[in-house]
Design a protein around this motif. Sequence first.
Motif, PDB file in Angstrom:
ATOM      1  N   PRO A  16       0.814  -1.216   0.000  1.00 18.52           N
ATOM      2  CA  PRO A  16       0.000   0.000   0.000  1.00 18.52           C
ATOM      3  C   PRO A  16       0.850   1.270   0.000  1.00 18.52           C
ATOM      4  O   PRO A  16       1.967   1.264   0.522  1.00 18.52           O
ATOM      5  CB  PRO A  16      -0.782  -0.108   1.307  1.00 18.52           C
ATOM      6  CG  PRO A  16       0.101  -0.910   2.208  1.00 18.52           C
ATOM      7  CD  PRO A  16       0.808  -1.887   1.323  1.00 18.52           C
ATOM      8  N   ALA A  17       0.305   2.333  -0.593  1.00 19.00           N
ATOM      9  CA  ALA A  17       1.001   3.619  -0.624  1.00 19.00           C
ATOM     10  C   ALA A  17      -0.038   4.726  -0.464  1.00 19.00           C
ATOM     11  O   ALA A  17      -1.205   4.555  -0.814  1.00 19.00           O
ATOM     12  CB  ALA A  17       1.761   3.782  -1.931  1.00 19.00           C
ATOM     13  N   LEU A  18       0.435   5.856   0.050  1.00 19.50           N
ATOM     14  CA  LEU A  18      -0.454   6.985   0.326  1.00 19.50           C
ATOM     15  C   LEU A  18      -0.427   7.961  -0.846  1.00 19.50           C
ATOM     16  O   LEU A  18       0.642   8.367  -1.303  1.00 19.50           O
ATOM     17  CB  LEU A  18       0.004   7.686   1.611  1.00 19.50           C
ATOM     18  CG  LEU A  18      -0.867   8.809   2.158  1.00 19.50           C
ATOM     19  CD1 LEU A  18      -2.252   8.307   2.552  1.00 19.50           C
ATOM     20  CD2 LEU A  18      -0.177   9.468   3.350  1.00 19.50           C
ATOM     21  N   VAL A  19      -1.613   8.341  -1.315  1.00 17.74           N
ATOM     22  CA  VAL A  19      -1.745   9.226  -2.475  1.00 17.74           C
ATOM     23  C   VAL A  19      -2.356  10.555  -2.036  1.00 17.74           C
ATOM     24  O   VAL A  19      -3.249  10.579  -1.178  1.00 17.74           O
ATOM     25  CB  VAL A  19      -2.648   8.571  -3.547  1.00 17.74           C
ATOM     26  CG1 VAL A  19      -2.742   9.451  -4.784  1.00 17.74           C
ATOM     27  CG2 VAL A  19      -2.134   7.184  -3.900  1.00 17.74           C
ATOM     28  N   LEU A  20      -1.868  11.640  -2.631  1.00 20.47           N
ATOM     29  CA  LEU A  20      -2.393  12.991  -2.362  1.00 20.47           C
ATOM     30  C   LEU A  20      -2.815  13.612  -3.685  1.00 20.47           C
ATOM     31  O   LEU A  20      -1.999  13.718  -4.610  1.00 20.47           O
ATOM     32  CB  LEU A  20      -1.307  13.825  -1.667  1.00 20.47           C
ATOM     33  CG  LEU A  20      -1.648  15.248  -1.220  1.00 20.47           C
ATOM     34  CD1 LEU A  20      -0.722  15.677  -0.070  1.00 20.47           C
ATOM     35  CD2 LEU A  20      -1.570  16.265  -2.347  1.00 20.47           C
ATOM     36  N   ASP A  21      -4.071  14.009  -3.779  1.00 24.96           N
ATOM     37  CA  ASP A  21      -4.586  14.653  -4.991  1.00 24.96           C
ATOM     38  C   ASP A  21      -4.351  16.164  -4.871  1.00 24.96           C
ATOM     39  O   ASP A  21      -5.014  16.849  -4.085  1.00 24.96           O
ATOM     40  CB  ASP A  21      -6.073  14.331  -5.141  1.00 24.96           C
ATOM     41  CG  ASP A  21      -6.654  14.880  -6.435  1.00 24.96           C
ATOM     42  OD1 ASP A  21      -6.451  16.090  -6.722  1.00 24.96           O
ATOM     43  OD2 ASP A  21      -7.315  14.109  -7.152  1.00 24.96           O
ATOM     44  N   TYR A  22      -3.416  16.659  -5.663  1.00 21.76           N
ATOM     45  CA  TYR A  22      -2.973  18.048  -5.545  1.00 21.76           C
ATOM     46  C   TYR A  22      -4.092  19.046  -5.832  1.00 21.76           C
ATOM     47  O   TYR A  22      -4.279  20.029  -5.108  1.00 21.76           O
ATOM     48  CB  TYR A  22      -1.809  18.277  -6.520  1.00 21.76           C
ATOM     49  CG  TYR A  22      -1.234  19.659  -6.468  1.00 21.76           C
ATOM     50  CD1 TYR A  22      -0.308  19.998  -5.490  1.00 21.76           C
ATOM     51  CD2 TYR A  22      -1.598  20.631  -7.394  1.00 21.76           C
ATOM     52  CE1 TYR A  22       0.235  21.270  -5.429  1.00 21.76           C
ATOM     53  CE2 TYR A  22      -1.067  21.907  -7.343  1.00 21.76           C
ATOM     54  CZ  TYR A  22      -0.155  22.220  -6.355  1.00 21.76           C
ATOM     55  OH  TYR A  22       0.376  23.480  -6.295  1.00 21.76           O
ATOM     56  N   ASP A  23      -4.850  18.793  -6.882  1.00 17.50           N
ATOM     57  CA  ASP A  23      -5.887  19.754  -7.274  1.00 17.50           C
ATOM     58  C   ASP A  23      -6.989  19.837  -6.227  1.00 17.50           C
ATOM     59  O   ASP A  23      -7.472  20.928  -5.899  1.00 17.50           O
ATOM     60  CB  ASP A  23      -6.469  19.352  -8.632  1.00 17.50           C
ATOM     61  CG  ASP A  23      -5.390  19.284  -9.696  1.00 17.50           C
ATOM     62  OD1 ASP A  23      -4.808  20.331 -10.010  1.00 17.50           O
ATOM     63  OD2 ASP A  23      -5.103  18.174 -10.173  1.00 17.50           O
ATOM     64  N   ARG A  24      -7.387  18.680  -5.726  1.00 17.28           N
ATOM     65  CA  ARG A  24      -8.431  18.687  -4.695  1.00 17.28           C
ATOM     66  C   ARG A  24      -7.927  19.404  -3.440  1.00 17.28           C
ATOM     67  O   ARG A  24      -8.674  20.130  -2.782  1.00 17.28           O
ATOM     68  CB  ARG A  24      -8.864  17.250  -4.368  1.00 17.28           C
ATOM     69  CG  ARG A  24      -9.669  16.628  -5.515  1.00 17.28           C
ATOM     70  CD  ARG A  24     -10.148  15.196  -5.237  1.00 17.28           C
ATOM     71  NE  ARG A  24     -11.037  14.790  -6.327  1.00 17.28           N
ATOM     72  CZ  ARG A  24     -10.961  13.649  -7.016  1.00 17.28           C
ATOM     73  NH1 ARG A  24     -10.037  12.746  -6.704  1.00 17.28           N
ATOM     74  NH2 ARG A  24     -11.801  13.388  -7.994  1.00 17.28           N
ATOM     75  N   MET A  25      -6.648  19.203  -3.107  1.00 16.59           N
ATOM     76  CA  MET A  25      -6.095  19.883  -1.935  1.00 16.59           C
ATOM     77  C   MET A  25      -6.120  21.397  -2.113  1.00 16.59           C
ATOM     78  O   MET A  25      -6.524  22.138  -1.202  1.00 16.59           O
ATOM     79  CB  MET A  25      -4.664  19.403  -1.675  1.00 16.59           C
ATOM     80  CG  MET A  25      -4.022  20.082  -0.471  1.00 16.59           C
ATOM     81  SD  MET A  25      -2.330  19.536  -0.165  1.00 16.59           S
ATOM     82  CE  MET A  25      -1.487  20.350  -1.533  1.00 16.59           C
ATOM     83  N   LYS A  26      -5.694  21.866  -3.285  1.00 16.67           N
ATOM     84  CA  LYS A  26      -5.677  23.314  -3.528  1.00 16.67           C
ATOM     85  C   LYS A  26      -7.085  23.893  -3.420  1.00 16.67           C
ATOM     86  O   LYS A  26      -7.279  24.994  -2.893  1.00 16.67           O
ATOM     87  CB  LYS A  26      -5.082  23.611  -4.916  1.00 16.67           C
ATOM     88  CG  LYS A  26      -3.601  23.284  -5.041  1.00 16.67           C
ATOM     89  CD  LYS A  26      -2.726  24.077  -4.094  1.00 16.67           C
ATOM     90  CE  LYS A  26      -2.457  25.484  -4.587  1.00 16.67           C
ATOM     91  NZ  LYS A  26      -1.496  26.178  -3.659  1.00 16.67           N
ATOM     92  N   ALA A  27      -8.061  23.151  -3.914  1.00 14.18           N
ATOM     93  CA  ALA A  27      -9.449  23.632  -3.842  1.00 14.18           C
ATOM     94  C   ALA A  27      -9.916  23.709  -2.385  1.00 14.18           C
ATOM     95  O   ALA A  27     -10.572  24.685  -1.988  1.00 14.18           O
ATOM     96  CB  ALA A  27     -10.361  22.708  -4.652  1.00 14.18           C
ATOM     97  N   ASN A  28      -9.572  22.708  -1.582  1.00  8.74           N
ATOM     98  CA  ASN A  28      -9.977  22.724  -0.175  1.00  8.74           C
ATOM     99  C   ASN A  28      -9.324  23.886   0.578  1.00  8.74           C
ATOM    100  O   ASN A  28      -9.952  24.520   1.439  1.00  8.74           O
ATOM    101  CB  ASN A  28      -9.601  21.407   0.514  1.00  8.74           C
ATOM    102  CG  ASN A  28     -10.428  20.233   0.026  1.00  8.74           C
ATOM    103  OD1 ASN A  28     -11.494  20.408  -0.556  1.00  8.74           O
ATOM    104  ND2 ASN A  28      -9.929  19.031   0.246  1.00  8.74           N
ATOM    105  N   ILE A  29      -8.052  24.131   0.267  1.00  3.71           N
ATOM    106  CA  ILE A  29      -7.341  25.244   0.917  1.00  3.71           C
ATOM    107  C   ILE A  29      -8.035  26.566   0.570  1.00  3.71           C
ATOM    108  O   ILE A  29      -8.277  27.410   1.438  1.00  3.71           O
ATOM    109  CB  ILE A  29      -5.855  25.250   0.480  1.00  3.71           C
ATOM    110  CG1 ILE A  29      -5.126  24.036   1.075  1.00  3.71           C
ATOM    111  CG2 ILE A  29      -5.182  26.558   0.877  1.00  3.71           C
ATOM    112  CD1 ILE A  29      -3.732  23.801   0.502  1.00  3.71           C
ATOM    113  N   GLN A  30      -8.395  26.715  -0.702  1.00  4.37           N
ATOM    114  CA  GLN A  30      -9.047  27.945  -1.160  1.00  4.37           C
ATOM    115  C   GLN A  30     -10.428  28.116  -0.509  1.00  4.37           C
ATOM    116  O   GLN A  30     -10.792  29.216  -0.087  1.00  4.37           O
ATOM    117  CB  GLN A  30      -9.160  27.915  -2.691  1.00  4.37           C
ATOM    118  CG  GLN A  30      -9.752  29.183  -3.302  1.00  4.37           C
ATOM    119  CD  GLN A  30      -8.939  30.423  -2.969  1.00  4.37           C
ATOM    120  OE1 GLN A  30      -7.731  30.336  -2.737  1.00  4.37           O
ATOM    121  NE2 GLN A  30      -9.607  31.580  -2.896  1.00  4.37           N
ATOM    122  N   THR A  31     -11.163  27.028  -0.412  1.00  4.49           N
ATOM    123  CA  THR A  31     -12.495  27.094   0.211  1.00  4.49           C
ATOM    124  C   THR A  31     -12.402  27.612   1.633  1.00  4.49           C
ATOM    125  O   THR A  31     -13.189  28.475   2.050  1.00  4.49           O
ATOM    126  CB  THR A  31     -13.146  25.689   0.209  1.00  4.49           C
ATOM    127  OG1 THR A  31     -13.310  25.268  -1.143  1.00  4.49           O
ATOM    128  CG2 THR A  31     -14.505  25.703   0.902  1.00  4.49           C
TER     129      THR A  31
END
Lengths: 383, 383
Positions: A16-31
């Motif tokens: 198993p490996a941990l994945v981070l979705d960059y675009d979704r993160m940027k949107a959450n930060i902006q929200t």
Amino acid sequence: MATESTAATLSEVFTPALVLDYDRMKANIQTMVERTDPLPLRPHLKTCKSLDVAREIMGNRREGITVSTLKEAEYFFEGGYNDILYGVGMSPGKVARAAALVREGAVMRFLVDDVSNAVALGQAAQSEGITLDLLIELDTDGHRSGLVPGDPQVLTLGTQIDREPALRLMGVLTHAGESYTLNDPASLEAMAEQERAGAVLAADRLRSADLPCEIVSVGSTPTALSGTTREGLTEIRAGVYVFQDLVQANIGVCRPEDIVLSVVTTVIGHKKDRGWLLVDAGGLALSKDRGTANQPVDYGYGLATQLDQREIRPRLQVRDVNQEHGILASIEGPIDWEAYPIGSRLRILPNHACMTAAAYEAYHVVRTGNTRIEAVWPRINGW
Amino acid sequence: MATESTAATLSEVFTPALVLDYDRMKANIQTMVERTDPLPLRPHLKTCKSLDVAREIMGNRREGITVSTLKEAEYFFEGGYNDILYGVGMSPGKVARAAALVREGAVMRFLVDDVSNAVALGQAAQSEGITLDLLIELDTDGHRSGLVPGDPQVLTLGTQIDREPALRLMGVLTHAGESYTLNDPASLEAMAEQERAGAVLAADRLRSADLPCEIVSVGSTPTALSGTTREGLTEIRAGVYVFQDLVQANIGVCRPEDIVLSVVTTVIGHKKDRGWLLVDAGGLALSKDRGTANQPVDYGYGLATQLDQREIRPRLQVRDVNQEHGILASIEGPIDWEAYPIGSRLRILPNHACMTAAAYEAYHVVRTGNTRIEAVWPRINGW
């Protein structure tokens, strides 16, 4: 985002490996910035424990973060951040380690909710030759620690801190942890107002007694995203909003489509008579957090999605976990076994991002809908 | 045990920290040897993930261990151990990493329970230029993965493995994971017999079809400690017995006094109106394993004991956890607050040793009843 991974895509990375979705993160930060503006946001970096993620959250800002361990404080201070709130009740035995940071130039804030502990902290600070900046921890919802805002002890404690030569009273803080038990906008807004009003009441009481109260700090992801009045506050704290998770989706402050982290896992078995798909992400890879157990939708130990997550099409959830085994079962109807051959891969959305991330040393960063690994971002763990 | 800790005692070590009671561990190791003698024990090192602990378990033996990740296989092989059983269903995508170990001289055994997967493993092994030694994974209790011993697929799979040029059929394996749901000696002995009989049945069926079956492997801590007949078996596997935990105490195969691991934690708050003692060991420090939830005694997230553990005098248990907060409540009667001042320390026994240990990089080794740190033993984590 510089590529540093030895694996090029999520189809190749060792699971198993941990994945981070960059675009979704940027949107959450902006929200969150939009929801809390113009109040300063003091992000809680216990969720990410990563300088790379902190850079995306903080932009050009270098001051005003929250941490949950002194190790995080050391890591982020070393990485160039300062004005660090340690968001867990301070104890005398931790003063020596904190003092080393303060002597290096760290501006730190600590929590206290007990008079005798304040006296002990004052003695410890004095013997280290530093001044400890303290916030009085409040309890505005019966969730955990802190003094209720109207408690006479608030003034007793404030007076004691003000009197100790090695302590400095900076203000008050509360965390509406009970917001995690809610799931409708009206209750969440009411909880945010309760959090705000309690903090402001305690601040007013201190000031009326001629005690200093520069900082009035509140926060939790649900209340930070739900509050409409911020009067009297000086800052808002929140952490998990950056990644979101299934618990937050159940609370109603994000959609499953906003969830940033996932665990990429390989199918290792078909247990057709039971309707189980076995995967190589178990209790260690996903955590045993059952935060959705008493929420509107119980996701077991996580929600399985397709590898590219171009859209979120949940069909399977994690019914049970052993140390290195996950047992997936269908949410609706029988499993389409041919869609999930042994060796194929899925991505599992976590119940609780903070807990799941803590099993990993790094994030594999992808863009939404794409399985190419754009970067590998290290994170810290432990104490 | 060479002293390597910077802290001399459990009163000084930075909290939360993981503690290992050396004497209790040695006694648990000895108990299992006596219970399984004369059958070879193949210890599952997924619990400890530590060469120092492996040395105490293995003595002069260098062969015959079980692991749950290829990272553990690499670590223990590098540390001088061989004949390594990877106890999680093998998938084709992991063959390249395993092949690197095999080429260095590692003797590895892998699990398979599916014909099409065996074909894919055979192709992957062939393209890596290695031979994969396989055990057929059996399901003798409906717990997880594997073929039921009487399933015609056992022979189909055995035949397929035997036919593949890059695969070698070594035998059969089962794990009585459902023993964790039991708590009386008669049921445990019956489960051990069910595990044994199922494995032997499958082995007999393979041999009757002129297929090789050198290894007949069973195990789980409860059945390994409870079985009375071992006829037809070639080895027993068990892991958590080395440390034991509250889940095993509830099953009835150890006492709380036999539990080796604990988390030393500092009291950080008194919430007197609620009857809560706050400590700095939360969900990350203890894990969120709730394995005792449906057992005879529900210990919450762990059982708090006094720091020296000279005897086990439980008075408090972990009622709830947040990321870095533990909330302790009294088991019986009101809390004696003066016995637990802020800054004082406790040791918390874990529900599930494997999960709790995984949050730490090292064990702080003490002798029973003593808080002096005799050694610090590193461990690995991750994949």
